[in-house]
Design a protein around this motif. Structure first.
Motif, mmCIF file in Angstrom:
data_model
loop_
_atom_site.group_PDB
_atom_site.id
_atom_site.type_symbol
_atom_site.label_atom_id
_atom_site.label_comp_id
_atom_site.label_asym_id
_atom_site.label_seq_id
_atom_site.Cartn_x
_atom_site.Cartn_y
_atom_site.Cartn_z
ATOM 1 N N MET A 1 10.105 11.575 -11.929
ATOM 2 C CA MET A 1 9.524 11.155 -10.684
ATOM 3 C C MET A 1 8.526 10.028 -10.948
ATOM 4 S SD MET A 1 7.055 13.098 -7.978
ATOM 5 C CE MET A 1 8.185 13.458 -6.672
ATOM 6 N N ILE A 2 8.568 9.031 -10.098
ATOM 7 C CA ILE A 2 7.638 7.903 -10.174
ATOM 8 C C ILE A 2 6.679 8.011 -8.997
ATOM 9 C CG2 ILE A 2 7.417 5.395 -10.088
ATOM 10 C CD1 ILE A 2 10.333 5.267 -11.143
ATOM 11 N N VAL A 3 5.371 7.934 -9.269
ATOM 12 C CA VAL A 3 4.344 7.992 -8.224
ATOM 13 C C VAL A 3 3.604 6.665 -8.228
ATOM 14 C CG1 VAL A 3 2.282 9.172 -7.390
ATOM 15 C CG2 VAL A 3 4.118 10.489 -8.476
ATOM 16 N N ILE A 4 3.569 6.012 -7.062
ATOM 17 C CA ILE A 4 2.924 4.704 -6.949
ATOM 18 C C ILE A 4 1.801 4.803 -5.931
ATOM 19 C CG2 ILE A 4 3.230 2.284 -6.309
ATOM 20 C CD1 ILE A 4 6.218 2.674 -7.089
ATOM 21 N N GLY A 5 0.602 4.429 -6.336
ATOM 22 C CA GLY A 5 -0.557 4.427 -5.452
ATOM 23 C C GLY A 5 -1.393 3.196 -5.749
ATOM 24 N N GLY A 6 -2.501 3.061 -5.057
ATOM 25 C CA GLY A 6 -3.369 1.909 -5.294
ATOM 26 C C GLY A 6 -2.695 0.598 -4.962
ATOM 27 N N VAL A 7 -1.872 0.595 -3.919
ATOM 28 C CA VAL A 7 -1.135 -0.600 -3.527
ATOM 29 C C VAL A 7 -2.139 -1.673 -3.082
ATOM 30 C CG1 VAL A 7 0.567 -1.511 -1.916
ATOM 31 C CG2 VAL A 7 0.849 0.790 -2.862
ATOM 32 N N PRO A 8 -2.073 -2.867 -3.662
ATOM 33 C CA PRO A 8 -3.028 -3.918 -3.298
ATOM 34 C C PRO A 8 -2.852 -4.386 -1.856
ATOM 35 C CG PRO A 8 -1.394 -4.758 -4.850
ATOM 36 C CD PRO A 8 -1.140 -3.297 -4.695
ATOM 37 N N SER A 9 -3.895 -4.940 -1.296
ATOM 38 C CA SER A 9 -3.892 -5.344 0.112
ATOM 39 C C SER A 9 -2.901 -6.465 0.406
ATOM 40 C CB SER A 9 -5.298 -5.780 0.531
ATOM 41 O OG SER A 9 -5.700 -6.907 -0.224
ATOM 42 N N THR A 10 -2.469 -7.195 -0.609
ATOM 43 C CA THR A 10 -1.552 -8.317 -0.391
ATOM 44 C C THR A 10 -0.081 -7.933 -0.514
ATOM 45 O OG1 THR A 10 -1.781 -8.906 -2.712
ATOM 46 C CG2 THR A 10 -3.227 -10.039 -1.146
ATOM 47 N N ALA A 11 0.226 -6.717 -0.985
ATOM 48 C CA ALA A 11 1.623 -6.286 -1.128
ATOM 49 C C ALA A 11 2.249 -6.168 0.253
ATOM 50 C CB ALA A 11 1.697 -4.955 -1.862
ATOM 51 N N SER A 12 3.431 -6.742 0.432
ATOM 52 C CA SER A 12 4.021 -6.792 1.762
ATOM 53 C C SER A 12 5.374 -6.106 1.876
ATOM 54 C CB SER A 12 4.159 -8.249 2.208
ATOM 55 O OG SER A 12 5.007 -8.949 1.326
ATOM 56 N N GLY A 13 5.875 -5.526 0.813
ATOM 57 C CA GLY A 13 7.157 -4.845 0.882
ATOM 58 C C GLY A 13 7.366 -3.951 -0.316
ATOM 59 N N PHE A 14 8.384 -3.094 -0.236
ATOM 60 C CA PHE A 14 8.664 -2.182 -1.338
ATOM 61 C C PHE A 14 10.127 -1.792 -1.309
ATOM 62 C CE2 PHE A 14 9.226 2.080 -3.044
ATOM 63 C CZ PHE A 14 8.669 1.931 -4.298
ATOM 64 N N THR A 15 10.741 -1.738 -2.495
ATOM 65 C CA THR A 15 12.080 -1.189 -2.637
ATOM 66 C C THR A 15 12.146 -0.362 -3.916
ATOM 67 O OG1 THR A 15 14.450 -1.641 -2.755
ATOM 68 C CG2 THR A 15 12.997 -3.268 -3.774
ATOM 69 N N ALA A 16 12.795 0.790 -3.815
ATOM 70 C CA ALA A 16 12.977 1.665 -4.973
ATOM 71 C C ALA A 16 14.439 1.671 -5.397
ATOM 72 C CB ALA A 16 12.514 3.076 -4.629
ATOM 73 N N ALA A 17 15.170 0.633 -5.032
ATOM 74 C CA ALA A 17 16.618 0.579 -5.251
ATOM 75 C C ALA A 17 17.021 0.786 -6.710
ATOM 76 C CB ALA A 17 17.177 -0.740 -4.738
ATOM 77 N N SER A 18 16.228 0.325 -7.666
ATOM 78 C CA SER A 18 16.605 0.465 -9.079
ATOM 79 C C SER A 18 15.744 1.479 -9.822
ATOM 80 C CB SER A 18 16.518 -0.896 -9.766
ATOM 81 O OG SER A 18 15.200 -1.389 -9.712
ATOM 82 N N ALA A 19 15.040 2.352 -9.100
ATOM 83 C CA ALA A 19 14.129 3.310 -9.740
ATOM 84 C C ALA A 19 14.865 4.376 -10.541
ATOM 85 C CB ALA A 19 13.237 3.963 -8.690
ATOM 86 N N GLY A 20 16.059 4.750 -10.135
ATOM 87 C CA GLY A 20 16.834 5.734 -10.892
ATOM 88 C C GLY A 20 16.346 7.156 -10.758
ATOM 89 N N GLY A 21 15.560 7.481 -9.757
ATOM 90 C CA GLY A 21 15.063 8.839 -9.556
ATOM 91 C C GLY A 21 14.176 8.897 -8.333
ATOM 92 N N ASP A 22 13.446 10.005 -8.205
ATOM 93 C CA ASP A 22 12.562 10.203 -7.060
ATOM 94 C C ASP A 22 11.337 9.303 -7.159
ATOM 95 O OD1 ASP A 22 14.385 12.186 -6.563
ATOM 96 O OD2 ASP A 22 13.046 13.844 -7.051
#
Length: 118
Positions: A1-22
């Motif tokens: 499992m991958i956990v992502i937090g602390g997203v910077p204020s300038t991030a404008s999108g997200f894709t987990a298409a190649s994450a290979g898991g949760d």
């Protein structure tokens, strides 16, 4: 499992298409008003992917392949407009801080009908 937090204020999108898991993505609507704004898309991948919405802002983005939406009412009071969330099948919430923390008004499901709250 991958956990992502602390997203910077300038991030404008997200894709987990190649994450290979949760994947669990946590976005604070107070510090990042761009990523979850109307017109943005959050894309999950092949695993069971979750979006945790924190803060007191509005999340109005679209999503695909995000299976779980998470709220923590002890620290947050975000407003989520889930009309463009394809594939959502789990709603997780905890600790109602006040009466406005969780509101299921007009939530409709083709399987379960209208979800009313007391």
């Amino acid at each position: 499992m991958i956990v992502i937090g602390g997203v910077p204020s300038t991030a404008s999108g997200f894709t987990a298409a190649s994450a290979g898991g949760d994947v669990t993505l946590t976005v604070d609507t107070d510090s990042n008003t761009v990523m979850l704004a109307s017109g943005q898309t959050i894309t999950g991948g092949a695993g069971f992917d979750s979006l945790s919405v924190q803060g007191s802002g509005i999340a109005a983005m679209s999503s695909t392949s995000i299976e779980e939406l998470i709220f923590d009412g002890s620290t947050s009071e975000a407003i989520v407009r889930a009309t463009g969330m394809a594939g959502l099948n789990t709603l997780t919430f905890s600790t109602r801080r006040n009466k406005r923390a969780i509101d299921f008004g007009n939530w409709r499901s083709s399987t379960y009908g209208k979800c009313d709250h007391g």
